[in-house]
Structure formats: structure tokens, C-alpha cells
Design a protein around this motif. Sequence first.
Motif, PDB file in Angstrom:
ATOM      1  N   MET A 122       0.752  -1.339   0.115  1.00  0.00           N
ATOM      2  CA  MET A 122       0.029  -0.062   0.075  1.00  0.00           C
ATOM      3  C   MET A 122       0.853   1.299   0.218  1.00  0.00           C
ATOM      4  SD  MET A 122      -2.807  -1.024   3.010  1.00  0.00           S
ATOM      5  CE  MET A 122      -3.873   0.673   2.422  1.00  0.00           C
ATOM      6  N   THR A 123       0.438   2.207  -0.762  1.00  0.00           N
ATOM      7  CA  THR A 123       1.131   3.519  -0.670  1.00  0.00           C
ATOM      8  C   THR A 123       0.688   4.303   0.642  1.00  0.00           C
ATOM      9  OG1 THR A 123      -0.563   4.606  -2.035  1.00  0.00           O
ATOM     10  CG2 THR A 123       1.301   3.660  -3.258  1.00  0.00           C
ATOM     11  N   ILE A 124       1.431   5.213   1.238  1.00  0.00           N
ATOM     12  CA  ILE A 124       1.157   5.987   2.308  1.00  0.00           C
ATOM     13  C   ILE A 124       0.015   6.870   2.033  1.00  0.00           C
ATOM     14  CG2 ILE A 124       1.922   8.052   3.663  1.00  0.00           C
ATOM     15  CD1 ILE A 124       4.305   6.219   4.619  1.00  0.00           C
ATOM     16  N   THR A 125      -0.880   7.045   2.696  1.00  0.00           N
ATOM     17  CA  THR A 125      -2.064   8.213   2.571  1.00  0.00           C
ATOM     18  C   THR A 125      -2.268   8.716   3.999  1.00  0.00           C
ATOM     19  OG1 THR A 125      -2.865   5.888   1.664  1.00  0.00           O
ATOM     20  CG2 THR A 125      -3.318   7.814   0.716  1.00  0.00           C
ATOM     21  N   LEU A 134     -12.102   2.631   5.981  1.00  0.00           N
ATOM     22  CA  LEU A 134     -11.002   3.499   5.985  1.00  0.00           C
ATOM     23  C   LEU A 134     -10.303   3.963   4.790  1.00  0.00           C
ATOM     24  CD1 LEU A 134      -9.092   2.299   9.306  1.00  0.00           C
ATOM     25  CD2 LEU A 134     -10.834   4.153   8.921  1.00  0.00           C
ATOM     26  N   LEU A 135     -10.574   3.254   3.706  1.00  0.00           N
ATOM     27  CA  LEU A 135      -9.827   3.349   2.334  1.00  0.00           C
ATOM     28  C   LEU A 135     -10.630   4.454   1.588  1.00  0.00           C
ATOM     29  CD1 LEU A 135      -9.241  -0.433   1.350  1.00  0.00           C
ATOM     30  CD2 LEU A 135      -7.612   1.194   2.681  1.00  0.00           C
ATOM     31  N   GLU A 136     -10.094   4.767   0.439  1.00  0.00           N
ATOM     32  CA  GLU A 136     -10.632   5.889  -0.366  1.00  0.00           C
ATOM     33  C   GLU A 136     -12.080   5.918  -0.633  1.00  0.00           C
ATOM     34  OE1 GLU A 136      -9.160   8.620  -3.915  1.00  0.00           O
ATOM     35  OE2 GLU A 136      -8.145   6.595  -3.518  1.00  0.00           O
ATOM     36  N   ALA A 182     -14.267   3.079   1.159  1.00  0.00           N
ATOM     37  CA  ALA A 182     -14.086   1.596   0.846  1.00  0.00           C
ATOM     38  C   ALA A 182     -13.492   0.803   1.914  1.00  0.00           C
ATOM     39  CB  ALA A 182     -13.250   1.434  -0.394  1.00  0.00           C
ATOM     40  N   GLY A 183     -13.359  -0.610   1.676  1.00  0.00           N
ATOM     41  CA  GLY A 183     -12.559  -1.421   2.797  1.00  0.00           C
ATOM     42  C   GLY A 183     -13.375  -1.764   3.975  1.00  0.00           C
ATOM     43  N   SER A 225      -7.920  -4.332   5.699  1.00  0.00           N
ATOM     44  CA  SER A 225      -8.008  -5.153   7.241  1.00  0.00           C
ATOM     45  C   SER A 225      -6.847  -4.649   7.842  1.00  0.00           C
ATOM     46  CB  SER A 225      -8.275  -6.400   6.976  1.00  0.00           C
ATOM     47  OG  SER A 225      -7.078  -7.160   6.381  1.00  0.00           O
ATOM     48  N   VAL A 226      -6.928  -4.575   9.109  1.00  0.00           N
ATOM     49  CA  VAL A 226      -5.745  -4.478  10.238  1.00  0.00           C
ATOM     50  C   VAL A 226      -4.643  -5.540  10.194  1.00  0.00           C
ATOM     51  CG1 VAL A 226      -4.886  -4.258  12.587  1.00  0.00           C
ATOM     52  CG2 VAL A 226      -7.142  -3.354  11.790  1.00  0.00           C
ATOM     53  N   ALA A 227      -3.519  -5.165   9.695  1.00  0.00           N
ATOM     54  CA  ALA A 227      -2.363  -6.161   9.450  1.00  0.00           C
ATOM     55  C   ALA A 227      -1.828  -6.603  10.842  1.00  0.00           C
ATOM     56  CB  ALA A 227      -1.174  -5.485   8.967  1.00  0.00           C
ATOM     57  N   GLY A 228      -1.575  -8.008  11.042  1.00  0.00           N
ATOM     58  CA  GLY A 228      -1.020  -8.798  12.123  1.00  0.00           C
ATOM     59  C   GLY A 228       0.284  -8.396  12.655  1.00  0.00           C
TER      60      GLY A 228
END
Length: 457
Positions: free
Chosen positions: A1-4, A44-46, A49-50, A172-175
Motif C-alpha cells: 500500500m502507498t502511504i496516505t 478507512l480506504l478511499e 471503501a474497505g 483489514s488491520v495487518a497482524g
Amino acid sequence: MTITRRQFMGGALAIAAFAAPAQGQVLTADGFIELHAQKATLGLLEAGAGKTEAWLLGPGPGPAVIRAKQGQPLKLRFINDLDREIWLHCFGVRGPTELMTINVPPGADHAVDCVFTPPDAGTFWIAPMSEQSRMRDMGLSAVLVVEEAVPIPGMSDLVMVLDDWKLADDGSVAGNFGDVEVMVGEGRLGNWFTINNRFRPKLDLAKDGYTRLRILNAANVRTMYLLFKGQDPLLIARDGQPVKPEALQGKSIVLAPGERADLLISASEGDIGLALDLFEDVAEIGYLIAPKGSTKPAALADNFALPPNPVSPLSSPEAMRSVTLTLEGGIKGGLSAAKLNGEMRDLRTLLENGKGWAINGVAGPAAEPLFTAKKGETIRLDIENRTAFAQPLHIHGHGWKVVSEEPPGPFLDTVVVLAGQTVSVAFTADNPGLWALHSLVAERADGGLIGTFTVTE
């Protein structure tokens, strides 16, 4: 993912989250503000989304905002709908020791009431003290806005919570919670920025008068360098305590994890872009929108400042008692052994127990406090940072000043000690009880960079 990027804002009524009034939070018949620790799904996505599974102190989608009045009783009721107990702390609030950190077991039949009178006006927050890395990164916190006893005319509030989530491409929250290498390293650094749990939000400024931005950095580890494009805000408070008003003059406002800042801004000069200075890049994270027909507010008085809070003054330097705090641990942090649960343990054993940081050779809270102060005594803490990282250190139940610089700074509840440096802070121990000192980097507090002190009557 790119930083946003991310967002945060304010509300009305007794509690507010986002621009809507109460967002499902309840003011009970017996006058309690009811806050539920619960699961929520965020987009939380653009464009929303997500599906990010989060833990919030309210139904969401925005962070909870609690509103109180200086000098008037605040009645909070916490209900834990999660499957694990939580310990919550009121960061920056100088309330009674038995209520500023509370345990909330899971289950509606284990609701915990917390009633106290905030002595200070300002911007504070409520966040976990146990399992900080996971719970904070899942979004479990609330902003506590304590309004001045005498309202300040011509100002509207806008709460902004900055955060960086560590997300996979699907949102999704990464582990990697509990990863030892993360704990002894930089910490759980996120890759997706939000304000008030939204991506690049557009937040409305007040049409007339000034907007008081109440900004919190809720990230686990990232220090936020927040830039304002199109206007020069006036800094009026840090960590809930008034400061001498100062324009940013095009510079960023710098907030370590857990730090807060209040700034004044107006809509008279049009829209404002919000961005983070990432040094190798600048990331736009949101926008402050000026309503049509906005008018220029009256100029502030030359001597304008927020009214001071009743923080006890410091004694003269000669009357202060000096205590040394030595911070060790992490990668290249000089820690080879430390006390854990009363017994000396080598570094390997510490790491096996999830610890990798220590204060004065002790990893985590111990049976014996780091020091004991008598009520009314001024303590000078000489904080020596032997680690390879800057350390934001927070004090419970009190406010301190940096006294290793001239002139001493304002009262705050957090000090950032750069790697390899020593900073001296002083506070008057006027709040009896057992209190904590700890890193505001979640993984380091979990990993042992936390200790206690006692103030006796």
C-alpha cells in the motif's frame, strides 16, 4: 500500500463523534455518559471503501468525543462489550488516583462508573493502559474536551484525531501484534493516515468567529508533523495546558503519540489543506472547508491567552529534590538485564516474556515505586535516554515543566527526550496516590518502559 492519510473532528451535546450529535452514545436517566467498548467496521480506504474491523469507545464511525465543564462533576459509565478486560486511563487529567486508571471487565453486568470533577480545562484523552499496542492500534480511545469554567466567546470547536493504521490492501488491520522485533524496534508504524477514522475528510470550519482545532495524535509510535496549507494557525494550548499564543509561521505542529494541541483558525481566508511532513514526502490527509459567506473575525487582543489552569507552581530550584530516571532497552539500547517481577533476568529471558525496555533497571511496574514524594514537594526528574530512539515520556496525575532550558517551558504532561540526551523536568507532587510514568509509544510501554511513583499525604 502507498502511504496516505486520516481525520478527526468534534461535536455538540454531552458527547459527540463526527459532526452528528451523539452517534448512538447515551446520556442515561441518572445523568451518566455511557461509553461502550465495542467492535465496529470502518471504511478507512478511499471513498469509504474497505472493511476494517476496529475496537471503539462508541459505535463509530468516528472516535468518541466526551464533553465536560471545568469545575463541574463528570459522570462516565464504561461498558465493555469486547471479549477481554480493558484498563483505561484519563491521559493528562489531574483527577483522583483511584479513578484516573480503571479496570473494566467484559460484560454489560460489569459496568464501571467514574465520577470526578476535572480541575483543568483543555483537550485530554482516554485510552488503554494494558495491551496498548493492540487496543490503541484498533482505535480504542476517546477525546475528553473539558470546556473552560467561563466560556470563551467567538470560538467553535473542531476535534481532529490523527492516526496511522497498519492496513493490508483490503483494508483489514495487518497482524504482527506481539512481535518482539517490532517491540524492541521503532514500534508498530502504520501505513494509512486518517483524521477521525476517515480518509482525506473535508471538515467544515465555523462560518463566523474562530475555530478552535483540538488535535490529538492517537498513533502507536509515529510523531506527526502536521502542516496547514493556506493559513497560519495560532497555537494556544499543548497537552491541555494553555501556552503563550504563537503563530506557526508556516512550520508544522509536531505531536508525539498521545500529545495534543489546540490551535485557532478562521474561515475568512478560504479552504485549508492538511498534510503530514514525512520528510521524504508530503502526504495530504484532509481539508478544512470555509463555508460560503464566511466573515473575518474580530482581531484578538494583544494579550489574548487562555486562562491558566490551577497547576501547583514549582518551588525554587534549590528546594527541588532530584531523581534520576535512566531509560534503556530496544535495539542498541544498552540493556543486558533488568528486574522483572522482582527478579533479575537476562535479556533473552526478558524478550521471552515480551519485555525489552526498562526504567532504572526495572522492566515494567514493580512492587516498589521508582520514587516516593511527599505532598507539596517539588521533584526534579533528570531523564537520561540511553536508547537509540526518541522517547515521549508521560506523567500521570500531574503537570511538569522542562527546567533544563531557559526559560522553563509551560506545564505539560509529556516530554520528548531525544536519543542519547538528558532532559530535566520538574513537578509539584500535589495529587496523592500511586501514579505511573511511561513511554507513549504503545509497544514500548507494553515492553517494559513504564514505572510508578507514589505521592504520600
